[in-house]
Each structure stands twice: as structure tokens, then as C-alpha cells.
Design a protein around this motif. Structure first.
Motif, mmCIF file in Angstrom:
data_model
loop_
_atom_site.group_PDB
_atom_site.id
_atom_site.type_symbol
_atom_site.label_atom_id
_atom_site.label_comp_id
_atom_site.label_asym_id
_atom_site.label_seq_id
_atom_site.Cartn_x
_atom_site.Cartn_y
_atom_site.Cartn_z
ATOM 1 N N LEU A 254 -1.700 14.965 22.513
ATOM 2 C CA LEU A 254 -0.973 13.730 22.778
ATOM 3 C C LEU A 254 -1.663 12.512 22.175
ATOM 4 O O LEU A 254 -1.005 11.644 21.605
ATOM 5 N N VAL A 255 -2.974 12.440 22.286
ATOM 6 C CA VAL A 255 -3.712 11.309 21.719
ATOM 7 C C VAL A 255 -3.565 11.303 20.199
ATOM 8 O O VAL A 255 -3.342 10.250 19.590
ATOM 9 N N LYS A 256 -3.672 12.465 19.586
ATOM 10 C CA LYS A 256 -3.515 12.569 18.132
ATOM 11 C C LYS A 256 -2.152 12.033 17.699
ATOM 12 O O LYS A 256 -2.042 11.274 16.731
ATOM 13 N N GLU A 257 -1.097 12.409 18.407
ATOM 14 C CA GLU A 257 0.248 11.949 18.074
ATOM 15 C C GLU A 257 0.405 10.457 18.317
ATOM 16 O O GLU A 257 1.012 9.747 17.514
ATOM 17 N N ALA A 258 -0.131 9.946 19.411
ATOM 18 C CA ALA A 258 -0.037 8.512 19.708
ATOM 19 C C ALA A 258 -0.732 7.693 18.625
ATOM 20 O O ALA A 258 -0.207 6.661 18.186
ATOM 21 N N ILE A 259 -1.884 8.146 18.167
ATOM 22 C CA ILE A 259 -2.609 7.448 17.094
ATOM 23 C C ILE A 259 -1.803 7.474 15.802
ATOM 24 O O ILE A 259 -1.699 6.460 15.099
ATOM 25 N N ALA A 260 -1.214 8.616 15.478
ATOM 26 C CA ALA A 260 -0.398 8.727 14.262
ATOM 27 C C ALA A 260 0.807 7.786 14.331
ATOM 28 O O ALA A 260 1.148 7.123 13.339
ATOM 29 N N GLU A 261 1.432 7.702 15.485
ATOM 30 C CA GLU A 261 2.595 6.814 15.636
ATOM 31 C C GLU A 261 2.179 5.353 15.522
ATOM 32 O O GLU A 261 2.885 4.553 14.901
ATOM 33 N N GLN A 262 1.046 4.983 16.086
ATOM 34 C CA GLN A 262 0.562 3.606 15.973
ATOM 35 C C GLN A 262 0.212 3.263 14.532
ATOM 36 O O GLN A 262 0.498 2.162 14.056
ATOM 37 N N ALA A 263 -0.402 4.192 13.813
ATOM 38 C CA ALA A 263 -0.751 3.965 12.411
ATOM 39 C C ALA A 263 0.513 3.740 11.580
ATOM 40 O O ALA A 263 0.534 2.859 10.699
ATOM 41 N N GLU A 264 1.550 4.515 11.848
ATOM 42 C CA GLU A 264 2.809 4.347 11.125
ATOM 43 C C GLU A 264 3.441 2.993 11.429
ATOM 44 O O GLU A 264 3.957 2.316 10.536
ATOM 45 N N LEU A 265 3.395 2.572 12.671
ATOM 46 C CA LEU A 265 3.937 1.268 13.058
ATOM 47 C C LEU A 265 3.177 0.139 12.371
ATOM 48 O O LEU A 265 3.782 -0.817 11.857
ATOM 49 N N ILE A 266 1.864 0.240 12.324
ATOM 50 C CA ILE A 266 1.044 -0.775 11.644
ATOM 51 C C ILE A 266 1.414 -0.839 10.167
ATOM 52 O O ILE A 266 1.572 -1.930 9.594
ATOM 53 N N LYS A 267 1.580 0.315 9.548
ATOM 54 C CA LYS A 267 1.963 0.375 8.136
ATOM 55 C C LYS A 267 3.307 -0.323 7.914
ATOM 56 O O LYS A 267 3.467 -1.109 6.976
ATOM 57 N N GLN A 268 4.263 -0.038 8.769
ATOM 58 C CA GLN A 268 5.588 -0.656 8.645
ATOM 59 C C GLN A 268 5.520 -2.172 8.828
ATOM 60 O O GLN A 268 6.177 -2.921 8.099
ATOM 61 N N LEU A 269 4.724 -2.638 9.788
ATOM 62 C CA LEU A 269 4.585 -4.064 10.023
ATOM 63 C C LEU A 269 3.912 -4.754 8.849
ATOM 64 O O LEU A 269 4.314 -5.858 8.448
ATOM 65 N N GLU A 270 2.909 -4.115 8.273
ATOM 66 C CA GLU A 270 2.246 -4.686 7.097
ATOM 67 C C GLU A 270 3.213 -4.785 5.930
ATOM 68 O O GLU A 270 3.221 -5.799 5.210
ATOM 69 N N GLN A 271 4.037 -3.775 5.731
ATOM 70 C CA GLN A 271 5.036 -3.811 4.659
ATOM 71 C C GLN A 271 6.058 -4.916 4.916
ATOM 72 O O GLN A 271 6.478 -5.609 3.986
ATOM 73 N N TYR A 272 6.440 -5.100 6.159
ATOM 74 C CA TYR A 272 7.403 -6.140 6.517
ATOM 75 C C TYR A 272 6.804 -7.529 6.218
ATOM 76 O O TYR A 272 7.477 -8.393 5.651
ATOM 77 N N ILE A 273 5.541 -7.704 6.604
ATOM 78 C CA ILE A 273 4.886 -8.990 6.376
ATOM 79 C C ILE A 273 4.768 -9.286 4.885
ATOM 80 O O ILE A 273 4.952 -10.433 4.443
#
Length: 146
Positions: A124-143
């Protein structure tokens, strides 16, 4: 947010196997199996139904500290019998919340009364970290306007 069903599908074949033991088997057999499979807990299953879970912690606290023998003690004597389970529709966040609140390291997945998988806190922790990393990537691309 991924569901338990999606997470179970992502686990590789080797990690999808749920290691089990019967309630009447000895604690020694459980320890031997844990060592062979390199796991810290086994689900106690009878007739396809989860009856409990036994961990290295149970062994240490309920057997060793009380001077009992692992050879002559059945798993049912020291297992945790009030096992909290989830179904395949739960989210990763919901499972992490359950495990954190109840201080669990393993969460059996049951569908229609049948055991279909087991999630560890690491899964579960591994998946939560992967999902957060993807969200950060998307936000950086948006910015950046990408």
C-alpha cells in the motif's frame, strides 16, 4: 486512487500467492513455512474461510514469553481471530487508514466470503508513493503549461 482489485492485478505472480496454514497445525509448522516463504505472517484458513492470522509477533508474545513449546501448540491457540478484511472495492487510501488506525501489517482481501488476496503495508505504501509522484508530475506539467 486505485482500488484493491487494481492493486492486486498489479502485483507480480510471485507476490499474489497467499501463504496459509490450517488452525490445527503446530506453531512450529507455521514458523517453518514463514521461514521458507520469507514472510512474517500466515493466514489461518479452513474450508476457504479466513479464521485468523498468525505472525512472528504472535509467536514471540504469546508463546516464547510464556515459555510454551511451538511443537505442541496449535496455531489456533495463538492466532489473532478477529481478522479485519477488505473487499476489492476499497481504495488504497481507505486500506492505509484501516491499517494505520488498527496498527496492522497485513490486510486480507475477501470477496463473497472467499479469500482472494493479501495486501501488506509495503504494498500500500509503495502504491501511495507512486500515485503521489504521478500527481506531482502532472502538477509540474500544468505549471509549465505542457
Amino acid at each position: 486512487m486505485k482500488t484493491v482489485a487494481q492493486l492486486l492485478k498489479l502485483k507480480d505472480q510471485k507476490n499474489q500467492e497467499v501463504h496459509q496454514i490450517l488452525p490445527h497445525q503446530s506453531v512450529f509448522e507455521a514458523l517453518t513455512k514463514m521461514a521458507e516463504k520469507n514472510v512474517g505472517a500466515l493466514l489461518v484458513v479452513k474450508d476457504g474461510k479466513v479464521e485468523g492470522i498468525i505472525s512472528e509477533r504472535d509467536y514471540a508474545r504469546k508463546l516464547i514469553l510464556k515459555g510454551r513449546s511451538s511443537v505442541g501448540t496449535p496455531v489456533s491457540d495463538i492466532m489473532v481471530s478477529d481478522v479485519i478484511t477488505v473487499d476489492t472495492h476499497q481504495t488504497v487510501d481507505a486500506c492505509l487508514g484501516i491499517m494505520s488506525d488498527k496498527r496492522l501489517r497485513h490486510l486480507p482481501v475477501v470477496e463473497d466470503g472467499k479469500l482472494i488476496g493479501l495486501l501488506s503495508i509495503g504494498d500500500l505504501v509503495k502504491e501511495a508513493i507512486a500515485e503521489q509522484a504521478e500527481l506531482i508530475k502532472q502538477l509540474e506539467q500544468y505549471i509549465r503549461g505542457e
